[in-house]
Design a protein around this motif. Structure first.
Motif, PDB file in Angstrom:
ATOM      1  N   GLU A  89       0.880  -1.178   0.000  1.00 47.29           N
ATOM      2  CA  GLU A  89       0.000   0.000   0.000  1.00 47.29           C
ATOM      3  C   GLU A  89       0.912   1.222   0.000  1.00 47.29           C
ATOM      4  O   GLU A  89       1.705   1.416   0.918  1.00 47.29           O
ATOM      5  N   ASN A 133      -1.944   5.623  -1.031  1.00 50.99           N
ATOM      6  CA  ASN A 133      -3.367   5.275  -1.132  1.00 50.99           C
ATOM      7  C   ASN A 133      -3.698   4.343  -2.295  1.00 50.99           C
ATOM      8  O   ASN A 133      -4.849   4.270  -2.743  1.00 50.99           O
ATOM      9  N   LYS A 134      -2.702   3.623  -2.775  1.00 50.16           N
ATOM     10  CA  LYS A 134      -2.928   2.642  -3.833  1.00 50.16           C
ATOM     11  C   LYS A 134      -2.264   1.316  -3.470  1.00 50.16           C
ATOM     12  O   LYS A 134      -1.240   1.299  -2.777  1.00 50.16           O
ATOM     13  N   THR A 135      -2.857   0.227  -3.948  1.00 49.71           N
ATOM     14  CA  THR A 135      -2.234  -1.082  -3.796  1.00 49.71           C
ATOM     15  C   THR A 135      -1.512  -1.406  -5.097  1.00 49.71           C
ATOM     16  O   THR A 135      -2.140  -1.473  -6.163  1.00 49.71           O
ATOM     17  N   ILE A 136      -0.192  -1.567  -5.009  1.00 51.61           N
ATOM     18  CA  ILE A 136       0.595  -1.819  -6.214  1.00 51.61           C
ATOM     19  C   ILE A 136       1.536  -3.001  -5.996  1.00 51.61           C
ATOM     20  O   ILE A 136       1.837  -3.382  -4.859  1.00 51.61           O
TER      21      ILE A 136
END
Length: 526
Positions: free
Chosen positions: A168, A171-174
């Motif tokens: 995480e 604010n993004k899951t990559i």
């Protein structure tokens, strides 16, 4: 006033739950000193020497678990460490909250930085980068039996070091490899024992315990306040809280709660108004607040004390004592915290249980001046009747969650790991129970505030009057039915934001009056 330092030295300073949370939240910087780096490098050198000499040491040049008798060549030791992260990443279920995953990173660095694990300095520096830059690994919640360390969750936690797994970030899951590429990093090549050092340990259990210590403390502190407000609403007696009574049975928690209730009711006109009434004694849910809340206080204190030992311990395996002594032991076994967290489950559930009883008591209409269901015009209105259905459901759910996970053990690893703690389940359940208790307390908060209203224009003590005003800023008095779930959500937000504690702190400063009694209500000191 908190005396927490702005910096914390991993592997040297003593960590508490409050310190771990401060680091995870960016309020305290965690650093590794030059002295600790010397110890880390010395331990890593010992591991390198073991590999060069070929003397068999578990997890360094042997397989894992039931494969402990399988020799691994010098050339294959690094492949072994990468493979262990991949093969042990078998977690399932929802991901744990980001803060708990970040706490796991913090706790693992502190354990490894003590210099008994053979970890490389570069590996610790990469973990520090993840902490400092809020690049938090995605960790599934299920899959640990809490014995040979929290193997599955810790494997997922450290997959990003080798370019695998997910994180995480902003604010993004990559994918982790995408993050590394974007930052110009190469995946790490783990040295001998590093993979095992990373995944062997109790950091999943301990991170959940850190959150349990914080959230249960907030529940306990606010439960006393809500209970005091309910005493005012139901015109309960002050006598069960007298020092003379509790001096005869001086448990720390009981004394503390009784003194807090006395302080909250000090100067109350409501109390004085019925001091000579004919009622001899109150129901247990009012009269026994010190005994019940106090017992849960004692359980909280026990968890805190055990957790601090664990936070400052080395929990991986094998442990590199010195060049001549490497011990394959059981410091990874989660039993010490597993049992304490099961106790915490029960202690938390009991706070919700007695809170639900007070809610029910307030609806009966047996207290002079208090209408049944806390509303004058009932029949067409149901009043607060159905709010207690929700608190009853939550209290009952908690009872089902109180079966101790640590009472169970299923052998794993082909019998090599033949007794496991299930402490990861204890930790997850404890937080689930506490979350339910927060909701029950929110319902009692609304109920107590409604009952309190019927005692006007009489005033309570300075703290409770101010707290009631704060509640009314969020939730108005109910003279007819409305969508009460909206009120409950506001109440839950107040409990989780520690609103009642903040009001007490504000009144202390404004009125220049003391409130602290027995052991402090300032979590930062723990």
């Amino acid at each position: 006033m908190s005396t927490k330092p702005k910096t914390f030295l991993y592997g040297e300073d003593r960590m508490t739950a409050g310190t771990a949370l401060a680091i995870a939240r960016g309020k305290t910087a965690g650093l590794i000193s030059d002295e600790s780096r010397k110890k880390i490098n010395a331990s890593s050198k010992i591991v390198a020497d073991i590999v060069a000499e070929g003397h068999p040491v578990y997890g360094i040049n042997t397989g894992f678990g039931p494969l402990c008798t399988t020799s691994i060549s010098k050339e294959e030791t690094k492949i072994l460490q990468k493979n262990i992260l991949q093969s042990h990443s078998v977690g399932v279920g929802k991901s744990i909250p980001q803060e708990i995953a970040k706490l796991m990173l913090v706790l693992k660095v502190h354990a490894l930085a003590q210099g008994y694990s053979g970890i490389a300095e570069t590996t610790l520096d990469r973990i520090l980068w993840h902490i400092e830059n809020d690049a938090t690994p995605v960790v599934p919640s299920q899959g640990s039996v809490g014995a040979s360390g929290d193997l599955a969750p810790l494997s997922h936690l450290f997959l990003p070091l080798i370019g695998l797994g997910k994180v995480e970030y902003e604010n993004k899951t990559i994918d982790a490899h995408t993050l590394l590429e974007n930052k110009g990093f190469e995946p790490l090549e783990l040295g001998p024992k590093e993979g095992l050092a990373l995944i062997n340990g109790t950091q999943f259990i301990a991170a959940h315990a850190v959150k349990a210590v914080e959230r249960l403390h907030a529940c306990l502190s606010q439960a006393d306040v809500i209970g005091a407000m309910m005493i005012e609403g139901l015109q309960g007696s002050i006598k069960p809280f007298h020092n003379e009574l509790h001096a005869l049975r001086p448990f720390k928690g009981n004394l503390h709660v009784a003194q807090r209730i006395q302080r909250l009711l000090k100067g109350s006109e409501i109390l004085e108004d019925h001091i000579d009434c004919e009622r001899v004694q109150d129901p247990y849910s009012l009269r026994c607040i010190p005994q019940v809340h106090g017992a849960s206080r004692n359980a909280w204190l026990h968890l805190k004390e055990l957790l601090e030992i664990e936070l400052n311990s080395v929990t991986d395996n094998p442990v590199i004592i010195d060049r001549n002594l490497t011990i394959s032991g059981g410091n990874f076994h989660g039993q010490p915290l597993a049992m304490a967290l099961d106790y915490t489950c029960l202690a938390s559930a009991e706070i919700g249980n007695i809170s639900d009883r007070r809610i029910y008591l307030a609806l009966e209409g047996n207290s002079l001046g208090l209408p049944k269901l806390l509303m004058e015009d009932t029949g067409i209105n149901s009043g607060y009747m159905i709010l207690q259905y929700t608190s009853a459901a939550l209290a009952s759910e908690n009872k089902g969650l109180c079966f101790p996970a640590s009472a169970d053990s299923i052998p794993t690893s082909l019998g090599q790991e033949d007794h496991v703690s299930m402490g990861s389940i204890s930790g997850r359940k404890a937080l689930q129970v506490i979350e339910n208790v927060e909701k029950i307390l929110a319902i009692e908060l609304l109920t107590a505030a409604q009952a309190f209203e019927f005692r006007k224009p009489l005033k309570s003590g300075v703290f409770l009057d101010e707290i009631h005003k704060e509640i009314r800023k969020q939730v108005t008095f109910a003279d007819k039915d409305r969508v009460f779930s909206e009120d409950i959500e506001k109440g839950i937000a107040m409990i989780r934001d520690k609103t009642l504690i903040k009001v007490i702190e504000r009144v202390q400063k404004r009125e220049n009056v003391a409130f602290q009694v027995a052991f402090s209500d300032d979590f930062e000191q723990y």
